[in-house]
Write an enzyme that holds these catalytic residues in place. Structure first.
Site, PDB file in Angstrom:
ATOM      1  N   GLU A  53       1.016  -1.000   0.036  1.00 13.32           N
ATOM      2  CA  GLU A  53       0.081  -0.141   0.060  1.00 13.32           C
ATOM      3  C   GLU A  53       0.946   1.188  -0.204  1.00 13.32           C
ATOM      4  OE1 GLU A  53      -2.279  -0.703   3.506  1.00 13.32           O
ATOM      5  OE2 GLU A  53      -2.855  -2.703   2.811  1.00 13.32           O
ATOM      6  N   GLU A 112      -4.322  -6.876   2.447  1.00  8.47           N
ATOM      7  CA  GLU A 112      -3.167  -7.521   2.697  1.00  8.47           C
ATOM      8  C   GLU A 112      -3.324  -9.043   2.627  1.00  8.47           C
ATOM      9  OE1 GLU A 112      -4.718  -5.214   4.564  1.00  8.47           O
ATOM     10  OE2 GLU A 112      -3.078  -3.548   5.181  1.00  8.47           O
ATOM     11  N   ASP A 127       1.521  -4.467  12.901  1.00  4.28           N
ATOM     12  CA  ASP A 127       0.178  -4.685  13.651  1.00  4.28           C
ATOM     13  C   ASP A 127      -0.910  -5.178  12.543  1.00  4.28           C
ATOM     14  OD1 ASP A 127       0.688  -2.658  16.334  1.00  4.28           O
ATOM     15  OD2 ASP A 127       1.905  -2.159  14.474  1.00  4.28           O
ATOM     16  N   PHE A 128      -0.789  -4.599  11.376  1.00  2.36           N
ATOM     17  CA  PHE A 128      -1.780  -4.998  10.474  1.00  2.36           C
ATOM     18  C   PHE A 128      -1.352  -6.278   9.634  1.00  2.36           C
ATOM     19  CE2 PHE A 128      -1.538  -0.198   9.737  1.00  2.36           C
ATOM     20  CZ  PHE A 128      -2.031   0.361  10.978  1.00  2.36           C
ATOM     21  N   HIS A 174      -1.082   0.194  17.089  1.00  5.06           N
ATOM     22  CA  HIS A 174      -0.099   0.809  16.195  1.00  5.06           C
ATOM     23  C   HIS A 174       1.314   0.552  16.406  1.00  5.06           C
ATOM     24  CE1 HIS A 174      -3.859   2.151  14.869  1.00  5.06           C
ATOM     25  NE2 HIS A 174      -3.508   2.371  13.526  1.00  5.06           N
TER      26      HIS A 174
HETATM   27  C1  LIG Z   1      -5.568  -3.361   7.906  1.00 13.39           C
HETATM   28  C2  LIG Z   1      -4.976  -1.979   7.773  1.00 13.39           C
HETATM   29  N1  LIG Z   1      -4.066  -1.775   6.690  1.00 13.39           N
HETATM   30  C3  LIG Z   1      -3.499  -0.664   6.282  1.00 13.39           C
HETATM   31  C4  LIG Z   1      -3.913   0.494   7.273  1.00 13.39           C
HETATM   32  C5  LIG Z   1      -3.185   1.859   7.163  1.00 13.39           C
HETATM   33  N2  LIG Z   1      -4.100   2.795   6.545  1.00 13.39           N
HETATM   34  C6  LIG Z   1      -4.535   3.542   7.433  1.00 13.39           C
HETATM   35  S1  LIG Z   1      -6.000   4.571   6.973  1.00 13.39           S
HETATM   36  C7  LIG Z   1      -5.413   4.051   5.381  1.00 13.39           C
HETATM   37  C8  LIG Z   1      -6.296   4.489   4.235  1.00 13.39           C
HETATM   38  C9  LIG Z   1      -7.897   4.245   4.586  1.00 13.39           C
HETATM   39  O1  LIG Z   1      -8.495   4.670   3.458  1.00 13.39           O
HETATM   40  P1  LIG Z   1      -9.975   4.711   3.529  1.00 13.39           P
HETATM   41  O2  LIG Z   1     -10.857   3.532   4.087  1.00 13.39           O
HETATM   42  O3  LIG Z   1     -10.671   5.230   2.079  1.00 13.39           O
HETATM   43  O4  LIG Z   1     -10.482   5.833   4.334  1.00 13.39           O
HETATM   44  P2  LIG Z   1     -10.119   7.339   4.482  1.00 13.39           P
HETATM   45  O5  LIG Z   1      -8.647   7.545   5.304  1.00 13.39           O
HETATM   46  O6  LIG Z   1      -9.952   7.975   3.291  1.00 13.39           O
HETATM   47  O7  LIG Z   1     -11.004   8.057   5.183  1.00 13.39           O
HETATM   48  C10 LIG Z   1      -4.572   2.980   5.341  1.00 13.39           C
HETATM   49  C11 LIG Z   1      -4.189   2.145   4.343  1.00 13.39           C
HETATM   50  C12 LIG Z   1      -4.688   0.134   8.423  1.00 13.39           C
HETATM   51  N3  LIG Z   1      -4.869   1.080   9.355  1.00 13.39           N
HETATM   52  N4  LIG Z   1      -5.169  -1.103   8.632  1.00 13.39           N
END
Ligand SMILES: Cc1ncc(C[n+]2csc(CCOP(=O)(O)OP(=O)(O)O)c2C)c(N)n1
Ligand SMILES: Cc1ncc(C[n+]2csc(CCOP(=O)(O)OP(=O)(O)O)c2C)c(N)n1
Ligand SMILES: [Mg+2]
Ligand SMILES: [Mg+2]
Lengths: 340, 337, 340, 337
Positions: free
Chosen positions: D29, D54, D79-80, D123
């Protein structure tokens, strides 16, 4: 498409798996045993079209795919017998079959075939242009997140994956109407993948749909999902309880019903209505199995294909004989030093 | 006193609890088959099947627990938790800490585990020591029908999440479902006392964190859990014939873990042999070593654990899992060395 | 629907989050900080309709939802300040907000709101009939297996869940066209869930769609998915690099481009064509952000709503004043003993 | 010799390897942001973004590795991994065993880990000891830029899967991305030598399984990994002023683990203090105890680890993570007790 060649593949696979079943019954093969009998048309229709460099990700029901891919049947059987000279040195067993040279890999984790085929296809993009990767899995797996994710990923990366769903209407004892909502075609489309419904009992139909999907994938057209219906002749796995009950009701039914009835009658617990609802669910499971689709010969892809090939009974007989001879030879070769 | 099989005992204790507490519900893949006896007694609202969606239904179980239910969520095998761990690791286990004790998720996750019936490396793992690494999860691994039922009752009374391990080699239900199916031609090395035994007429909870001495002895302490306890007992008996008096301690739960009895057993004999069907490295056997060293107890120590991925072939599988011969040999060299 | 009430909720939330941003800038709040500014219409349109017993599963962007649910704003702010008297004793922080009495829970794991809402709804079925559970998440989460699984599960169990997707077109720096294929509506349908597309900038529209979905769920009609588009005014989180570059190009652009260019020019690596393709992707990310949708006032749901409420400027002014007074009071209460 | 930041060094070594081996690809990502420098040099075919899937992309990485590529797959935070573990646990880790050595999956999984910047319990986990429990995974946790680059090079030459931990508190990239963003008002307790340091002009691999003594001393051995090493060094210096001569051993990788140097260090001083930012129970600190006891080395032992879920509040977070004061206090009481 050569129906005779496909028939030979299917027939050999059937004989091989029937032999496996016997060895399992005799206790020479340990653990669970999921046969692919009944899904041979799907496997043959796809696997017969693979070329060197193509890859295969298989689920817990992978014997037929390995066999039809041309992987040494003696090594395969020896693997199931847990022998050092088995395909994986006896380390894997029937749910963990691997052949590096064929890029063929199994897994007992439902849904794992999806990400794996995506990875195989990704490697193909770099290293083996115009090669494809197949994922074989059941309809139950289509509720598993990693498989859903992998459809989308294959679409995003426009990968040469053919997702082959073998829908037998059962995931152990769970039926689709209890476990999934929405239309499968819509689900697949909504993940960006081309969807084709196929009669999985008709090897002709599978081959044709497979041919288009594979061609499309080879030429950069991206993934396709083939939704094939079929019936598993031995139920989920060998010794499958519901099927046992159906097949030997007098011996098996009481083992199941007596404890259930005893529990039904015990003090404390749900209301009569709730208990009856519970009983009804158990009975309906039995009932679904009792109306055994296996009794309809039309649900056996090999019988179906035979009917078409009856135009040349002499040749059919010959193919049958050859298959028998070949599998017998495999058996004796594999069983050397094992049979007591 | 009644005689019960291992899983029968668990289901019986569970049923007793379900009668008392209407908020207990049971769900998981194919539980309509596995818990059909409960289904016939409590009805489909309290015993539910699920799709093969471990992430979703484990996560749902955790949240249902947060919102007032007491779900017992079943997964086919502990190995398959790999696809749904987030709910346990990042949510159930951390809720109490995140809320400074204000909110907890009383879910019981029931997982078959362990090997010895021929399914191989992706289906026979133990992983209790693995899950115990994550703070906030209770980890229960019973070795007899009576303990299993009583510990289930305790699990259902915990404030937080409990992972309840059900060893397949002890479980008549899983053995029939997975290992042997319709054939009588196979035989597994099932410990008789673990598979069937006396249970109380009415179940009473057994507190988590209480180990029990299964056999007394003065030369050597065998510390184990689950099926390993029975292997240890067999080994102890054999050792007895050779003049070695071995004690066997059954931990029963590893989170919480009974440090006191571990230390006492070690101090008594000065020789500790850990038998653990889970993987050797970074797990239970290491934690026990740390407990001893922290307590300043100096002992001779060895461990018989699963070294690596469990092979499929029967003979190799048997050698890989802690077995009586291995235990005896290790015990002897520990006493000599 | 009471637009004035909704406006007040949105305005207070905006002011609160702007205050949070300042505290974060001053270093009084640690870690990442994801604001919900820009999505207030979605949150207000849904949360304002919740009743006691309804539950809420929120993602990493949960402040507005907690605030509008009536959870003590002082406790909320103190939580972010890491204080013992914060909502969670300072243990959770802004990504791990919880209120047991409101059945409201956050999570920093993308997609986890799905299974959680399903579990909340399951409990509602037993314990709080006619109650519902809301899941809030972004469009990026719709590629996460557990969320996809949970849609299907909610449908299979016919649970009162409202899946509220806040689609801002970004998941950190990843845009939907890079990360997903297929149509969102089809995806949702294919998982058995009723799908409704909504203009998430229009609180009126959200409220109406939400009202129908909630009513349907309360009366046993099962889950609905609301697909709401919006724009996050602060980008992914505070200090978001791409936005920083856009806003302060002279200071920030070189920090990003100089190392990139240096790497672009290094010996060894891809062909010029490949390198240029890489550069183009980086530039297109910058470019997408430069065409900042935040500059269009129409993308701010509060400004949009104000335009409608301008019919009564006096009342509007009064509401604004009240919001300001209230949030100022919250700030001073929360900051007691903290400001240096 | 050049001076480099921690993640810069990793990326630089990775780039060197990518020039030499066209089969190395990088995905995960938002890597288009995180690895934009690699993207500009190697192009989008070798540096790819992924959806937030993932399970799918880790699984794809494992299979791509099986089929001839050498993927470096990134996850935002360790963590993820909880949502995508199956690919690692049940597939990558077991392939070699299942195929009796015939087939392996040379994937490198790059995971930021660790705490100290205010993101809290979901985290900031470390989890290296957790993953090390699963046979078949190599686990690398560098503590300096030079080691990080060299170990990345080794990781890329392994036959099997490697989990490469990148501590966020050392990483200029993750700190900027996650912890501080656009503000200059916060300051983290970043170990200077870990964050930036001399690196070789041309990268050469550093074999896995070789610990290194970062500081010599005769009274006490501090054994650690990652950021813990720097905390230990700081503590050792303070202890030095109080007349205690403490040795600091940096394990660098824990799977394989350098048993020889662990035992040597322990035997030399007779006092061992483990500093581990991962959770205390059933992890690295326990495994080290077992290694010592198995070797028959009798020592005084203590451990300073993360006890439970990491709290958000800055002060509480600091106390929960192994810190210099704690280490000093434990060291002193170990020497006295
Ligand atoms: C399982 C997981 N993978 C990756 C992340 C890192 N991460 C945090 S927010 C995010 C983007 C989320 O996008 P969206 O669902 O569109 O929500 P937005 O932030 O745009 O409101 C990512 C990849 C995470 N927190 N949890
Ligand atoms: C992740 C995971 N969950 C559960 C199981 C247990 N299990 C093995 S096969 C099976 C049913 C699979 O159904 P389907 O995908 O339809 O394939 P079929 O067996 O019908 O061919 C289940 C639930 C598993 N192996 N892996
Ligand atoms: Mg099926
Ligand atoms: Mg988004």
């Amino acid at each position: 498409m050569d129906l005779w060649m496909l028939y030979a593949l299917m027939k050999k696979s059937r004989l091989f798996e029937e032999a496996v079943a016997q060895l399992w019954q005799r206790g020479l093969i340990s653990g669970e045993m999921h046969l692919g009998t009944g899904e041979e048309a799907i496997i043959a229709g796809i696997v017969s079209q693979l070329m060197p460099g193509d890859a295969m990700a298989v689920d817990h029901r992978g014997t037929a795919a390995f066999l039809m891919r041309g992987i040494d049947p003696v090594a395969l059987l020896r693997e199931m017998l847990g022998r050092e000279d088995g395909l994986c040195g006896g380390r894997g067993g029937h749910m963990h079959l691997y052949s590096k040279e064929h890029l063929a890999a199994s897994s007992g984790i439902v849904g794992a075939a999806g990400p794996r085929a995506v990875g195989f296809a990704l490697a193909a993009q770099y290293l083996r242009p115009a090669s494809v990767a197949i994922a074989f899995f059941g309809e139950g797996a289509m509720n598993q997140g990693m498989l859903l994710e992998s459809l989308n990923l294959a679409a995003v990366w426009n990968l040469p994956v053919i997702f082959v769903c073998k829908d037998d209407g059962w995931a152990i004892i769970t039926q689709p109407q209890e476990a999934a909502r929405g239309d499968m075609g819509e689900r697949v489309h909504g993940l960006g993948v081309n969807y084709v419904a196929v009669d999985g009992l008709d090897v002709d139909a599978v081959w044709s749909a497979g041919s288009q999907a594979i061609e499309r994938a080879r030429t950069g057209g991206g993934p396709t999902f083939l939704h094939n219906r079929c019936v598993h002749l031995e139920g989920h796995f060998l010794g499958y309880e519901l099927l046992r009950v159906t097949r030997r009701p007098f011996q098996e039914l009481p083992k199941l019903t007596v404890p259930v009835l005893r529990s039904f009658l015990r003090k404390g617990g749900g209301s009569l209505k709730e208990r009856l609802a519970g009983m009804k669910m158990i009975l309906s499971k039995l009932w679904s199995t009792m109306r055994d689709p296996r009794e309809d010969e039309n649900n056996d892809p090999i019988i179906r294909l035979r009917q078409r090939l009856m135009v040349d009974p002499g040749r059919l007989n010959e193919v049958d004989q050859n298959a028998l001879t070949e599998i017998s030879a495999v058996l004796s070769a594999a069983l050397v030093e094992v049979t007591r | 006193m009644r005689l019960m099989y291992f899983s029968e005992a668990i289901d019986d204790a569970l049923a007793q609890a379900m009668v008392e507490d209407p908020n207990i519900i049971v769900f998981g893949e194919d539980v309509l088959l596995l818990r059909r006896n409960l289904l016939a007694r409590f009805g489909p609202a309290r015993v539910r099947g699920t799709p093969i969606s471990e992430s979703a239904f484990l996560g749902a179980g955790v949240a249902a627990a947060m919102a007032g239910l007491r779900p017992v969520v079943e997964v086919w095998q502990v190995d398959f938790l790999s696809v749904g761990l987030d709910a346990l690791i990042n949510h159930a286990a951390k809720l109490e800490a995140f809320t400074h004790g204000n909110w907890t998720a009383p879910i019981v996750v029931r997982v078959p585990c362990g090997g010895g019936y021929g399914d191989g490396g992706q289906h026979e793992q133990s992983l209790w020591g693995w899950l115990a690494h994550i703070p906030g999860l209770s980890i229960v691994v019973p070795s007899t029908p009576a303990d299993a039922g009583r510990l289930m009752l305790s699990a259902l009374r915990q404030d937080g999440p409990v992972v309840f391990f059900e060893h397949k080699l002890l479980s008549e239900i899983y053995l029939a479902a997975l290992g042997s199916g319709g054939r009588e031609s196979v035989q597994f090395d099932v410990p008789a006392e673990g598979n069937r035994g006396p249970v109380p007429d009415k179940w009473a909870p057994l507190p988590l964190g209480e180990a029990i001495i299964r056999r007394d002895g003065g030369d050597l302490s065998l510390i184990s859990i689950g099926v390993g306890v029975h292997r240890a007992l067999e080994a102890a008996q054999a050792l007895g014939k050779d003049g070695v008096s071995a004690q066997v301690l059954d931990l029963r739960t590893i989170q919480p873990i009974d440090k006191f009895q571990v230390c006492q057993a070690a101090a008594k004999t000065g020789h500790v042999l850990i038998i653990d069907e889970d993987y050797e490295g970074f797990g239970l056997s290491g934690e026990l070593a740390a407990i001893l060293l922290e307590a300043g107890i100096s002992v001779k120590y060895a461990r018989v654990c699963t070294q690596t991925t469990i092979p499929y072939a029967q003979q190799l599988e048997k050698q890989m899992l802690p077995n009586t011969e291995c235990i005896i040999a290790s015990a002897k060299s520990l006493l000599v060395g």
